[in-house]
Design a protein around this motif. Structure first.
Motif, PDB file in Angstrom:
ATOM      1  N   VAL A  18       0.840  -1.205   0.000  1.00 55.17           N
ATOM      2  CA  VAL A  18       0.000   0.000   0.000  1.00 55.17           C
ATOM      3  C   VAL A  18       0.870   1.247   0.000  1.00 55.17           C
ATOM      4  CG1 VAL A  18      -1.706   1.303   1.340  1.00 55.17           C
ATOM      5  CG2 VAL A  18      -1.952  -1.161   1.066  1.00 55.17           C
ATOM      6  N   ASP A  19       1.983   1.209   0.729  1.00 49.84           N
ATOM      7  CA  ASP A  19       2.906   2.347   0.734  1.00 49.84           C
ATOM      8  C   ASP A  19       3.473   2.592  -0.665  1.00 49.84           C
ATOM      9  OD1 ASP A  19       4.667   4.369   1.904  1.00 49.84           O
ATOM     10  OD2 ASP A  19       6.267   2.902   1.544  1.00 49.84           O
ATOM     11  N   ALA A  20       3.853   1.528  -1.351  1.00 49.74           N
ATOM     12  CA  ALA A  20       4.389   1.680  -2.706  1.00 49.74           C
ATOM     13  C   ALA A  20       3.314   2.197  -3.660  1.00 49.74           C
ATOM     14  CB  ALA A  20       4.938   0.346  -3.205  1.00 49.74           C
ATOM     15  N   TYR A  21       2.081   1.762  -3.459  1.00 49.27           N
ATOM     16  CA  TYR A  21       0.978   2.187  -4.328  1.00 49.27           C
ATOM     17  C   TYR A  21       0.689   3.680  -4.174  1.00 49.27           C
ATOM     18  CZ  TYR A  21      -3.679   2.420  -6.395  1.00 49.27           C
ATOM     19  OH  TYR A  21      -4.762   2.762  -7.157  1.00 49.27           O
ATOM     20  N   TYR A  22       0.676   4.169  -2.944  1.00 47.88           N
ATOM     21  CA  TYR A  22       0.316   5.565  -2.691  1.00 47.88           C
ATOM     22  C   TYR A  22       1.517   6.515  -2.635  1.00 47.88           C
ATOM     23  CZ  TYR A  22      -4.537   4.408  -1.764  1.00 47.88           C
ATOM     24  OH  TYR A  22      -5.829   4.001  -1.890  1.00 47.88           O
ATOM     25  N   ARG A  23       2.717   6.010  -2.821  1.00 53.00           N
ATOM     26  CA  ARG A  23       3.905   6.860  -2.760  1.00 53.00           C
ATOM     27  C   ARG A  23       3.801   7.991  -3.783  1.00 53.00           C
ATOM     28  NH1 ARG A  23       8.694   3.603  -2.052  1.00 53.00           N
ATOM     29  NH2 ARG A  23       8.035   3.846   0.086  1.00 53.00           N
ATOM     30  N   GLY A  24       3.969   9.197  -3.321  1.00 48.17           N
ATOM     31  CA  GLY A  24       3.900  10.368  -4.187  1.00 48.17           C
ATOM     32  C   GLY A  24       2.496  10.902  -4.397  1.00 48.17           C
ATOM     33  N   ASN A  25       1.476  10.177  -3.958  1.00 45.85           N
ATOM     34  CA  ASN A  25       0.092  10.597  -4.148  1.00 45.85           C
ATOM     35  C   ASN A  25      -0.614  10.927  -2.839  1.00 45.85           C
ATOM     36  OD1 ASN A  25       0.118  10.164  -6.963  1.00 45.85           O
ATOM     37  ND2 ASN A  25      -0.139   7.985  -6.616  1.00 45.85           N
ATOM     38  N   TYR A  26       0.118  10.912  -1.733  1.00 45.92           N
ATOM     39  CA  TYR A  26      -0.515  11.122  -0.432  1.00 45.92           C
ATOM     40  C   TYR A  26      -1.268  12.444  -0.384  1.00 45.92           C
ATOM     41  CZ  TYR A  26      -1.153  12.144   4.473  1.00 45.92           C
ATOM     42  OH  TYR A  26      -1.698  12.482   5.665  1.00 45.92           O
ATOM     43  N   ILE A  27      -0.681  13.478  -0.912  1.00 46.54           N
ATOM     44  CA  ILE A  27      -1.294  14.818  -0.839  1.00 46.54           C
ATOM     45  C   ILE A  27      -2.654  14.851  -1.539  1.00 46.54           C
ATOM     46  CG2 ILE A  27      -0.228  15.795  -2.909  1.00 46.54           C
ATOM     47  CD1 ILE A  27      -0.625  17.559   0.474  1.00 46.54           C
ATOM     48  N   LEU A  28      -2.842  13.991  -2.536  1.00 50.04           N
ATOM     49  CA  LEU A  28      -4.115  13.954  -3.244  1.00 50.04           C
ATOM     50  C   LEU A  28      -5.231  13.356  -2.392  1.00 50.04           C
ATOM     51  CD1 LEU A  28      -2.835  12.661  -6.701  1.00 50.04           C
ATOM     52  CD2 LEU A  28      -3.317  15.022  -6.041  1.00 50.04           C
ATOM     53  N   TYR A  29      -4.879  12.452  -1.474  1.00 49.17           N
ATOM     54  CA  TYR A  29      -5.872  11.752  -0.658  1.00 49.17           C
ATOM     55  C   TYR A  29      -5.918  12.251   0.780  1.00 49.17           C
ATOM     56  CZ  TYR A  29      -5.743   8.456  -4.512  1.00 49.17           C
ATOM     57  OH  TYR A  29      -5.798   7.883  -5.748  1.00 49.17           O
ATOM     58  N   ASP A  30      -5.029  13.132   1.159  1.00 49.14           N
ATOM     59  CA  ASP A  30      -4.887  13.571   2.545  1.00 49.14           C
ATOM     60  C   ASP A  30      -6.191  14.072   3.148  1.00 49.14           C
ATOM     61  OD1 ASP A  30      -3.456  14.435   4.958  1.00 49.14           O
ATOM     62  OD2 ASP A  30      -3.854  16.457   4.170  1.00 49.14           O
ATOM     63  N   ARG A  31      -6.813  15.010   2.517  1.00 52.04           N
ATOM     64  CA  ARG A  31      -8.043  15.603   3.062  1.00 52.04           C
ATOM     65  C   ARG A  31      -9.174  14.570   3.181  1.00 52.04           C
ATOM     66  NH1 ARG A  31      -9.472  21.362   2.716  1.00 52.04           N
ATOM     67  NH2 ARG A  31     -11.472  21.512   3.720  1.00 52.04           N
ATOM     68  N   PHE A  32      -9.323  13.732   2.159  1.00 56.01           N
ATOM     69  CA  PHE A  32     -10.361  12.697   2.176  1.00 56.01           C
ATOM     70  C   PHE A  32     -10.146  11.730   3.344  1.00 56.01           C
ATOM     71  CE2 PHE A  32     -11.523   8.352   0.846  1.00 56.01           C
ATOM     72  CZ  PHE A  32     -12.901   8.513   0.803  1.00 56.01           C
ATOM     73  N   TRP A  33      -8.902  11.295   3.570  1.00 59.71           N
ATOM     74  CA  TRP A  33      -8.614  10.352   4.643  1.00 59.71           C
ATOM     75  C   TRP A  33      -8.844  10.976   6.010  1.00 59.71           C
ATOM     76  CZ3 TRP A  33      -3.424   8.543   2.162  1.00 59.71           C
ATOM     77  CH2 TRP A  33      -3.704   7.541   1.242  1.00 59.71           C
ATOM     78  N   ARG A  34      -8.435  12.215   6.195  1.00 56.24           N
ATOM     79  CA  ARG A  34      -8.571  12.845   7.508  1.00 56.24           C
ATOM     80  C   ARG A  34     -10.008  13.207   7.833  1.00 56.24           C
ATOM     81  NH1 ARG A  34      -5.511  17.729   8.180  1.00 56.24           N
ATOM     82  NH2 ARG A  34      -5.385  17.932   5.943  1.00 56.24           N
ATOM     83  N   GLU A  35     -10.846  13.417   6.839  1.00 53.24           N
ATOM     84  CA  GLU A  35     -12.229  13.836   7.085  1.00 53.24           C
ATOM     85  C   GLU A  35     -13.235  12.705   6.871  1.00 53.24           C
ATOM     86  OE1 GLU A  35     -12.843  17.244   4.631  1.00 53.24           O
ATOM     87  OE2 GLU A  35     -11.507  18.491   5.825  1.00 53.24           O
TER      88      GLU A  35
END
Length: 52
Positions: free
Chosen positions: A32-49
């Motif tokens: 999962v880390d390899a899959y989302y590497r470099g894309n965290y900022i795109l999902y950050d708000r969705f995951w936190r909320e």
């Protein structure tokens, strides 16, 4: 009645199974880390909320 050798074997078997399961869990995290590497900022708000 269990002999000390049987108790020792039981504990070693439990340790081996636990290590195996932990290895699988860490592999899932690595994939999962390899899959989302470099894309965290795109999902950050969705995951936190999210509700979860």
């Amino acid at each position: 009645m269990l002999t000390p050798l049987q108790v020792h074997s039981f504990l070693i078997t439990n340790l081996a199974v636990g290590d195996f399961l932990m290895g699988g869990y860490l592999m899932i995290i690595a994939v999962v880390d390899a899959y989302y590497r470099g894309n965290y900022i795109l999902y950050d708000r969705f995951w936190r909320e999210s509700v979860l």
